[in-house]
Design a protein around this motif. Structure first.
Motif, PDB file in Angstrom:
ATOM      1  N   GLU A 183       0.883  -1.183   0.171  1.00 31.41           N
ATOM      2  CA  GLU A 183       0.253  -0.185  -0.017  1.00 31.41           C
ATOM      3  C   GLU A 183       0.741   1.160  -0.099  1.00 31.41           C
ATOM      4  O   GLU A 183       0.664   2.113  -0.755  1.00 31.41           O
ATOM      5  N   GLN A 184       1.847   1.105   0.697  1.00 30.03           N
ATOM      6  CA  GLN A 184       2.813   2.491   0.803  1.00 30.03           C
ATOM      7  C   GLN A 184       3.371   2.688  -0.704  1.00 30.03           C
ATOM      8  O   GLN A 184       3.728   3.753  -0.992  1.00 30.03           O
ATOM      9  N   GLN A 186       2.332   1.851  -3.656  1.00 29.32           N
ATOM     10  CA  GLN A 186       1.221   2.253  -4.547  1.00 29.32           C
ATOM     11  C   GLN A 186       0.938   3.858  -4.281  1.00 29.32           C
ATOM     12  O   GLN A 186       0.804   4.465  -5.287  1.00 29.32           O
ATOM     13  N   LYS A 187       0.960   4.098  -3.135  1.00 30.82           N
ATOM     14  CA  LYS A 187       0.991   5.581  -2.846  1.00 30.82           C
ATOM     15  C   LYS A 187       2.037   6.421  -3.302  1.00 30.82           C
ATOM     16  O   LYS A 187       1.834   7.539  -4.001  1.00 30.82           O
ATOM     17  N   ILE A 188       3.256   5.936  -3.208  1.00 36.41           N
ATOM     18  CA  ILE A 188       4.339   6.526  -3.970  1.00 36.41           C
ATOM     19  C   ILE A 188       4.037   6.592  -5.408  1.00 36.41           C
ATOM     20  O   ILE A 188       4.709   7.608  -5.874  1.00 36.41           O
ATOM     21  N   SER A 190       1.579   6.672  -7.096  1.00 34.11           N
ATOM     22  CA  SER A 190       0.354   7.533  -7.429  1.00 34.11           C
ATOM     23  C   SER A 190       0.588   9.097  -7.486  1.00 34.11           C
ATOM     24  O   SER A 190       1.616   9.416  -7.028  1.00 34.11           O
TER      25      SER A 190
END
Length: 190
Positions: A183-184, A186-188, A190
């Protein structure tokens, strides 16, 4: 990592575990090996069962070392896994190291895959080591893909402490950390 505490609550940990195993494959394999351990004494893995673990651990990279893994015979898989699982020692760290070393005698099995074998067969004792979880504990370190038995033991100690603090198994906290890293990442992106 001495102050790894990115989880705010047990419910967050449980939610991450659920997301990490959304198809229940991990639970299925753990239950399968739990039943096999009760029926097959002494406990060992067959070549089909080892492939199931490898497919679960390696996912899209399953074929990466398939050529070298073909050197594993059904009899060698049985003998090596049986010996690894039969190891008992009053020093748990020494027992873990021996199990890892025996399992890495199989072609195509290094510490990360050996840890996956041990984890699926003994989820209350072990967790999988991989680059995602390593990165969470050691964010300033270079990305790793191979580990020594000593590095695994140090990592496992941290995993067990976290598992105890959230009242889950080492295998479950491992999955929560793995999902957190995804999840971390994927945030980076986006």
């Amino acid at each position: 990592m001495n102050n790894f505490n990115v989880f705010s609550s047990k419910s967050q940990v449980i939610d991450l575990i659920r997301k990490a195993d959304d198809d229940d494959k991990t639970k299925e394999l753990i239950n399968k090996f739990k039943h096999i351990k009760q029926e097959r004494i002494p406990f060992y893995l067959t070549s089909v069962e080892l492939d199931e673990i490898l497919l679960w651990k390696l996912r899209g990279q399953f074929n990466r070392q398939s050529k070298i893994r073909k050197n594993n015979t059904a009899e060698n898989i049985k003998i090596i896994t049986q010996a690894a699982f039969a190891i008992k020692h009053h020093n748990n760290d020494f027992e873990t190291k021996l199990r890892l070393r025996l399992l890495t005698m199989l072609y195509g099995v290094e510490v990360p895959v050996a840890s996956a074998i041990m984890t699926l067969c003994f989820p209350a004792l072990y967790s999988v080591i991989d680059f995602r979880n390593w990165r969470q504990f050691y964010p300033d370190s270079k990305e790793k893909t191979s580990y020594t038995p000593d590095e695994y033991l140090n990592y496992l100690q941290l995993i067990r402490q976290l598992a105890d603090s959230f009242e889950v198994t080492p295998q479950e906290i491992d999955m929560a950390i793995w999902q957190l890293d995804i999840e971390q990442s994927q945030k980076i992106k986006s």
